[in-house]
Scaffold this active site. Structure first.
Site: not given
Lengths: 588, 1011
Positions: A280, A283, A300, A320, A359, A362, A367, A505
């Site tokens: 990241e 990036e 994230c 990102s 999550k 996710e 993908e 988190c």
């Protein structure tokens, strides 16, 4: 501030003007039972458990919302008050499916506690129960309407704290229920799956979708190589499930416990958190250098990702492209690691222990497959579910010895640990970006400007010639504020970190219940203590990550990184899907 | 120049009249007027609601105020041709009162005359669609006065001084509310009008909006000026389309004329007013919910404080009043507060509009000064109860209110008096209920409504009202349990204490208030599985059967009569009641009062049908078979008293296999049937036949044996396995006036008994009978038969109040008996020890008493002396229970106490029933008591308590299939013998012919099979 003075149960109390009776009573050391009330978040006077008698008033008053006034005389414990509270709770029990012993909230249920507190041994009132609608459509959140006590905390937290508004009260009278818009299934509305509703639910009406049986099954399958990764925020909170005070760091005990559960390897998501920083960070540099879309926003937090997909799909290019550390871990586990230990990816079973319910969604995203038809992460357990498994094994968690993560995917730095707190990703990224750009060692690596529970934080950090402007938000209502700025072009930030849940988190929807600001602070302290205690505190110093690039990835943002560590996003609608339609939409 | 019309026709165009077709009537009138070229002479105006909604379409023809009702478009021809052209009133379109009095003008009708129309002053007078008419009637005058020199504070002070209180229900002082909002700090303030009228039955706000919308607009502009607000909203429910339409039009006109907008009437005051339409949630009438709804959020209340005056719509200081309150404001400013405050009571000023609904003759909107008593509204304005039934209670304040029972008819209708009674003013709904209303069902109705309308936010309202409703449902279905009433009370009190908003806090009121005033009715449902009003139909096969104290299966035997199966019919009756021929003659027939056929035309003639069937069977010389259990239990039961209660108990006990012995003090059994009811009503042989049938079952009857004298009570208790006390109530009340001991003064019991014993009584020419019950009428008619020339019944109230059977009264008058109403005997004057004169004080009716009748009070100096040879007092009786005076059997107020279900007294094994327990009651109630006693005694003796039913082999005819197409048919007439043939023993009523009987039986709607 102006103070007022009132009498509660004969005690003279002086409190700031604007205080409620409940707050004033607390000052006087008088406890008033509450149920729907949630300090600082939710006070609507709906459940009527916190009733008190205000002299001169006709009926009883809900102390959580009733403003204290000068000269007021309040009684909190008269026979009338007690019988009203008792009747209210008995009524609530009469409309609540009491499956206490088999309920996920057994012994952590607030209705159980209040019932015990009020000495209720029977409910004199019985009658029909609310319709039982069990909504299991969402990958993360399961709703059972028959346990709902209509406290509406979930509604408030979803609307006010998260700015999402996936849940509403509908219908009237006894038919009144809390439902997703248009009474759709949760999966058909713009729910971000953050699980904050679960976190505030006083009963078992909202719970995470349980994955423990899948994990038990994998663990007992001799053909499977079962590995586990643990997110940074888990180690700062799981102790609470075993009676340890909030803020107790239990990293070593957690590793021991997971090993005892039978995982073949106990790894750390922190490893890929460091990797995320490398990718990241590069990036960001690339966008800065090549005039890419700015500000760049972190990616994230899966709840946040789903939020932007629903509500700001036109801003998706700001995200990102990095996968979250969990998914980077999964991708590497089923390629790099599988290769290294010579096991077929389909025989590797990757379990994540996350502070997060999103999550679970996710890891199911299409993908997120590095191998055809094989998910990179097979099962996600919340902190609570992990604790449940540890309990079931009969492990005496507080007495466990410490042990260390397995290598190499268990090696990490302090920069990765602070991913668990709001501002942590930003701080970790800046530690690395600074040194990569300037080639100099950062003297003070504690970037306190981006730490803390404040909803939106801003900072400017000089990196070489550039003043890097950053912003950090946690909680989606706060994220909304930043997105409105970005959308209007008002924001001149370079980099924004957004965490779905308040505090980051550590306050995730999968964390031990309760989670409140005091507990968030304690967990946050534990995380920064852990950071400070570690040998390596910058991601680019992680030797295992370095080795990974040498052996496998070659270079940040390289070809392998592109296929394994980066992803793309799906625009979605904020409106409920018509029957049969997907919620995905086209964005110009 | 303005035209002067010679006549003005006002066509009521309130929503009620609109739905009954007033537009067509107005169109027809206009057509006819044009046809006769009268357009320049006669003006037709469509006005707001006149108030008499059940008479619509109605019109008033001025100048004389001729009131035509229930018009059809075709009536326009006659109204125009006869009335408007020729000045002849069209008689058959006029209104008639209950006793056929014809009202030609609106002012003659008590319904209108007794009202005080202040707030409704324009409704029914002006065209609500024409602002000029409002202005011509003084409209916007208050606004002009204020903007021309009154300060804000002066306006508020004026409202305060007027004493106006909120008409929406709570009665909060309006002036204070205005002051709070005026004083509140805030840039923007709002004025809101609550037109979310939702109480079932209340429609005064709708009528005001439809009939006089500018009054509300003016009131709100004034409020805006007073508190310093430039923006207002009227929150109207979507269910009021006509109100919305007329209000919108009025708003447009007011804007056009500069009453709304900037610089109103060239002042600096500006005010904009708009409509917000509610989606029909009742709770949006709650102020915080209403504001949430205007803001576009879910219409839900929030806790207060902060009150709207401080933080209301969009957190700004907000003044919220209801429609009727605002409509009062221009009036106050026009009249001046002092003048206004002269109307009403000390704490409730002005008038109040009530929506009169339910079982009352005149329904509609009525406006009366605050403090008018309920009885005046119901009886004088409302014209009393429909169908001559008894008033039971009025529900005031809709679902948040409570009921006001008979004993409180004098209550002044003001805020505080109603609260004291556990009711409330509410928005002014007044639903009148008669004896056929079940209070449990009523409470259920309102709670069901509230439960549906609860927003569901707070626990007590959401769950609590549901649980209360479930308990009520259970009770209404005959599944109530002991403790349910207490649970309802407990829950109700807790909900009142703990609910979040006014809706929840008042939700239990209808339940609590019906329990408070009608607890016995709840108990009847729970303990006896009886709905006294015969409404809760899951508890019974048919209302008539349920109404019968003896539990006779009425529709079954009626249906058998249609098939000429008289034996079977009588067997059905005798399954419960051993006296079909007796009851066929003298039963007061409670079954008939609950007969659903009355909703079509007239109730079935159940009593006469029973007589017919019994007479046929006895004429055939047969006695229908009665099953016994077929076992001898060897248990002996002593029965004290051979009246209907004792004999019925004996009958069933014998069937159950026990050995009953009846102790009768007089020479023959039968009690009041034998000794109290004259032979011309109940021939002795008919009675003897039925008593014999009882004796034939093995019942021993010991006559001339008075317990306490001829046999000791203790002996009975020691010798028998159980004792049933049914001695009746045969001790006459004393008149307690001077001269009572003179010769020629009789009490009716003794008099009728002596006559039955054929003792020769010389009553003389002039007889006065004191009382108004059946005993008085029996005594009067008997005196007539003994040769008296003038028989005068002296009664202290009016005919409608007389407890005697109306048929008996009519027959007595037919036979020449006269009645002196409103007279109270004060002295019997004698000569030589014998009566000579009965001195009576004349009375007039005053306030309502506990029984719901106006109680008589003396008119000063009005004394009437009646010359008399005999005086018979028939005022009431009580039991003679001296024979148990030294026992442990508990008594209450001179009567024996026994449990309502088991009939057991306070002493184990001793039972009691009939008049000695209940006080003087009817034959069928005594028979019912006998049935219950037999069951209780049987259970006590260790058996099932079930009567050995004997009707399972009787197939009941199916009802005719086309029962829905009921053709109106009057009930069959009972024929009587001519007056000149009437003797002491000749039965007056002749009974039905077979054809009549079968035709009458065929009128039965067969509720047993269809409900």
């Amino acid at each position: 501030m102006e103070n007022i003075s009132l009498t509660i149960d004969g005690i003279q109390v002086s409190v700031p003007k604007g205080s409620t009776i409940l707050q004033a009573a607390k000052t006087a050391g008088i406890g008033i039972p509450t149920l729907c009330y949630l300090n600082g978040v939710h006070a609507i006077g709906a459940c009527r458990v916190c009733l008190v008698e205000v002299q001169g008033g006709r009926g009883l008053q809900a102390s959580c919302v009733y403003p204290a006034a000068d000269g007021m005389v309040v009684r909190t414990n008269t026979a009338r008050v007690r019988s009203a509270r008792r009747a209210v709770v008995e009524l609530m029990l009469s409309a609540h499916r009491q499956e206490c012993t088999t309920c996920g909230r057994n012994l952590s249920c607030e209705l159980q506690q209040i019932s015990k507190q009020l000495g209720i041994q029977e409910s004199r009132f019985e009658g029909v129960m609310p319709k039982r609608i069990t909504d299991t459509s969402s990958p993360s959140v399961v709703r059972d309407s028959s346990k709902c006590v209509l406290c509406r905390r979930c509604v408030t937290v979803c609307q006010q704290v998260q700015g999402v508004g996936a849940l509403f009260p509908t219908d009237r009278g006894f038919e009144c229920a809390i439902v997703p818009a248009m009474k759709k299934d949760l999966s058909d509305v713009a729910c971000v799956l953050c699980g904050q509703c679960i976190s505030v639910c006083p009963v078992g009406a909202l719970q995470e979708k349980d994955a423990t049986s899948d994990v038990w099954k994998a663990l007992s399958d001799p053909k499977k190589h079962v590995i586990v990764q643990t997110a940074p925020a888990v180690r700062a909170a799981i102790g609470e499930e075993f009676g340890l005070p909030p803020g107790t760091r239990v990293t070593g005990k957690m590793v021991s416990a997971l090993r005892a559960l039978g995982f073949d390897k106990v790894f750390d998501t922190d490893f890929t958190a460091d990797l995320t920083i490398i990718e990241e960070g590069h990036e960001l540099l690339q966008r800065l250098q090549t005039g890419g879309t700015l500000p760049m926003i972190t990616s994230c937090s899966p709840g946040w990702i789903k939020f932007i997909e629903h509500f700001y799909p036109r801003l998706l290019p700001h995200l990102s492209t990095c996968k979250s550390p969990q998914q980077m871990f999964g991708a590497l586990a089923k390629t790099y690691y599988a290769d290294r230990i010579g096991v077929s990816p389909s025989d590797i079973y990757v379990v994540s222990i996350m502070p997060c319910t999103a999550k679970k969604f996710e890891c199911e995203r299409p993908e997120m497959q590095s191998n055809p038809s094989v998910p990179d992460v097979d099962a996600v357990l919340t902190t609570r579910e992990a604790a449940k498994m540890i309990r079931e094994m009969g492990i005496d968690f507080p007495s466990l010895p410490d042990s260390r993560f397995d290598e190499p995917l268990g090696i990490s730095t302090g920069a990765a640990v602070i991913f668990g707190a709001t501002g942590g990703v930003m701080e970790a990224a800046l530690r690395t970006v600074y040194e990569v750009v300037t080639g100099q060692t950062l003297s003070n690596i504690d970037l306190v400007d981006v730490r803390g529970l404040e909803g939106v934080k801003e900072a400017t950090i000089k990196v070489g010639d550039l003043d890097v402007k950053v912003a950090v938000a946690s909680g989606l209502a706060n994220a909304r504020k930043l997105m409105e700025k970005v959308d209007s072009g008002e924001a001149d930030y370079h980099f924004i970190e957004i965490m779905c849940c308040l505090g980051g988190c550590l306050g995730g929807g999968g964390q031990p219940i309760p989670t409140n600001d005091d507990i968030r602070k304690a967990r946050m302290q534990a995380i920064y203590d852990e950071d400070a205690s570690l040998e390596f505190r910058k991601s680019h110093d992680n030797p295992a990550v370095k080795a990974l690039y040498e052996d496998f990835l070659i270079t940040p943002l390289g070809h392998k990184s592109h296929t394994l560590l980066h992803t793309h996003y799906t625009p979605r609608s904020k409106y409920p899907a018509a029957d049969g339609d997907e919620m995905e939409i086209d964005v110009e | 120049m303005e035209n002067t019309y010679r006549s003005h026709v006002l066509v009521c165009a309130g929503a009620g009249c609109v739905s009954s077709g007033c537009q067509e009537v107005a169109d027809a009138l206009r057509r006819e007027i044009t046809k006769h070229h009268l357009d320049s002479e006669i003006k037709v105006t469509q006005t707001g609601c006149i108030g008499s909604c059940d008479l619509g379409p109605v019109i008033v023809v001025n100048p004389n105020g001729t009131f035509y009702q229930k018009l059809k478009p075709e009536d326009a021809v006659r109204i125009v041709e006869e009335h408007l052209l020729n000045g002849r009133i069209v008689d058959d379109l006029l209104r008639r009162s209950g006793n056929s009095e014809v009202y030609s003008s609106i002012d003659e009708q008590p319904f209108f005359r007794l009202q005080k129309k202040l707030v409704l002053r324009n409704c029914g007078i002006i065209d609500p669609g024409n602002i000029d008419e409002y202005i011509e009637h003084g409209g916007y005058g208050g606004l002009g006065k204020v903007l021309n020199g009154m300060s804000r504070q002066q306006v508020i002070d004026e409202i305060k001084k007027s004493g106006l209180r909120g008409r929406g229900g709570g009665g909060f002082p309006t002036g204070s509310k205005w002051q709070f909002t005026h004083d509140a700090v805030g840039e923007q303030k709002y004025v809101l009008c609550n037109a979310d009228e939702g109480d079932p039955g209340a429609f005064m706000d709708r009528s005001l909006l439809e009939g006089d919308p500018h009054a509300i607009i003016e009131g709100m502009i004034l409020a805006g000026y007073a508190i310093g607000s430039d923006t207002g909203y009227v929150y109207v429910r979507a269910e009021y389309p006509l109100a919305i339409e007329r209000l919108s039009l009025a708003l447009d006109q007011a804007r056009e004329r500069g009453f709304l907008g900037d610089n109103i009437l060239n002042s600096n005051h500006k005010f904009s007013l708009d409509i917000r339409i509610g989606a029909g949630a009742f709770v949006c009438g709650e102020e915080t919910a209403l504001m949430a709804s205007i803001e576009g959020r879910r219409g839900e209340p929030r806790p207060r404080p902060p009150f709207p005056a401080i933080s209301g719509l969009w957190q700004s200081p907000t003044l919220l009043n209801n429609v009727e309150t605002y409509a009062n404001v221009p009036l106050i400013l026009q009249l001046g507060a002092d003048e206004y405050a002269k109307i009403g009571t000390e704490k409730s000023k002005g008038t109040k509009i009530f929506a009169l609904a339910g079982n009352i003759n005149n329904t509609g909107l009525v406006e009366v000064p605050m403090g008018t008593d309920l009885g005046t509204i119901i009886y004088d304005i409302g014209g009393g109860i429909r169908g001559g039934r008894k008033f039971k209670a009025a529900q005031a304040g809709g679902p948040s209110g409570g009921c006001i029972p008979t004993q409180h008819l004098n209550v002044p209708m003001d805020y505080d008096s109603l609260i004291e009674l556990g009711a409330m003013m509410g928005s002014g709904g007044l639903v009148v209920m008669d004896e056929n209303t079940c209070m449990v069902d009523l409470a259920r109705f309102f709670l069901d409504f509230i439960q549906d309308e609860s927003c569901g936010k707070c626990t007590p309202c959401r769950v609590g009202t549901k649980r209360m409703l479930e308990i009520l449902d259970r009770i209404a279905h005959g599944e109530g349990k002991e403790g349910d009433i207490e649970l309802l009370e407990e829950l109700g009190q807790r909900i009142k204490d703990s609910a979040l908003c006014g809706l929840g806090q008042t939700a239990p009121n209808p339940v609590l208030s019906t329990i408070r005033h009608f607890r016995a009715e709840y108990e009847a449902h729970i303990r006896n599985k009886k709905c006294p009003a015969c409404v809760c139909n899951s508890m019974f096969e048919a209302p008539c059967a349920h109404a019968c104290p003896a539990g006779t299966s009425v529709p079954k035997y009626i249906s058998l009569i249609t098939q000429r199966r008289f034996q079977d019919a009588v067997r059905i009756v005798r399954d419960h009641n051993p006296f079909p021929a007796v009851c066929g003659r003298v039963c007061n027939a409670p079954c008939e009062s609950k007969c659903r056929r009355a909703q079509v035309d007239e109730p079935l003639s159940v009593r006469n049908l029973k007589r017919y069937a019994a007479d046929v069977v006895y004429l055939e010389g047969t006695s229908p078979r009665v099953r016994t259990r077929g076992v001898e239990t060897g248990k002996r039961v002593a029965i004290v008293g051979g009246g209907p209660a004792g004999l019925t108990a004996a009958y069933h006990l014998a069937r159950m296999g026990h050995a009953p012995t009846v102790y009768e003090a007089l020479p023959e059994a039968g009690g009041m049937l034998m000794w109290g009811i004259p032979g011309y009503r109940l021939p002795k042989d008919v009675l003897r036949q039925e008593i014999q049938a009882i004796a034939d079952l093995g019942v021993e009857i010991k006559t001339n044996t008075r317990v306490g004298i001829d046999v000791s009570f203790d002996d009975l208790v020691n010798t028998y396995d159980a004792v049933y006390l049914a001695p009746g109530a045969d001790k006459s009340w004393k008149l307690e006036i001077p001269g009572e001991d003179l010769q020629g003064v009789y009490d009716s019991i003794q008099f009728l008994r002596d006559c039955s014993l054929d003792k020769c009584i010389a009553v003389g020419d002039n007889v006065a009978v004191i009382g108004g019950g059946n005993a008085a009428i029996d005594a009067a008619r008997t005196a007539k038969r003994l040769g008296a020339k003038n028989v005068m019944v002296v009664y202290r109230r009016l005919r409608d109040d007389m407890p005697a059977d109306p048929y008996e009264i009519a027959e007595a008058e037919h036979e020449g008996v006269e009645i002196q109403f409103l007279a109270l005997p004060v002295e019997i004057v004698g000569e030589n020890g014998h009566v000579k004169t009965l001195r009576c004080q004349l009375l007039e009716l005053g306030e309502f008493d506990k029984s719901g009748r106006r109680s008589p009070k003396p008119v000063t100096d009005q004394i009437v002396d009646l010359p008399v040879d005999s005086v018979i007092s028939a005022i009431s009786q009580e039991p003679d229970i001296t024979f148990i005076s030294n026992t442990d059997v508990e008594t209450k107020r001179g009567k024996i106490w026994s449990d309502r279900v088991s009939s057991m007294t306070s002493c184990n094994g001793i039972f009691a029933g009939g008049d000695a327990v209940s006080g003087p009651a009817t034959v069928i109630e005594a028979i019912g008591a006998g049935v219950r006693a037999a069951q209780g005694i049987d259970r006590y003796l260790g058996f099932s308590g079930e009567i050995p039913s004997d009707i399972s082999d009787i197939s009941i005819p199916a009802p005719p299939e086309d029962v829905d197409d009921v053709v109106e048919t009057p009930r069959a007439k009972m024929h009587a013998i001519p007056v000149d043939q009437r003797t002491r023993d000749a039965e007056v009523e002749l009974g039905f012919s077979r054809d009549d009987a079968i035709a009458e039986a065929n009128r039965c709607l067969r509720c047993d099979a269809t409900s």
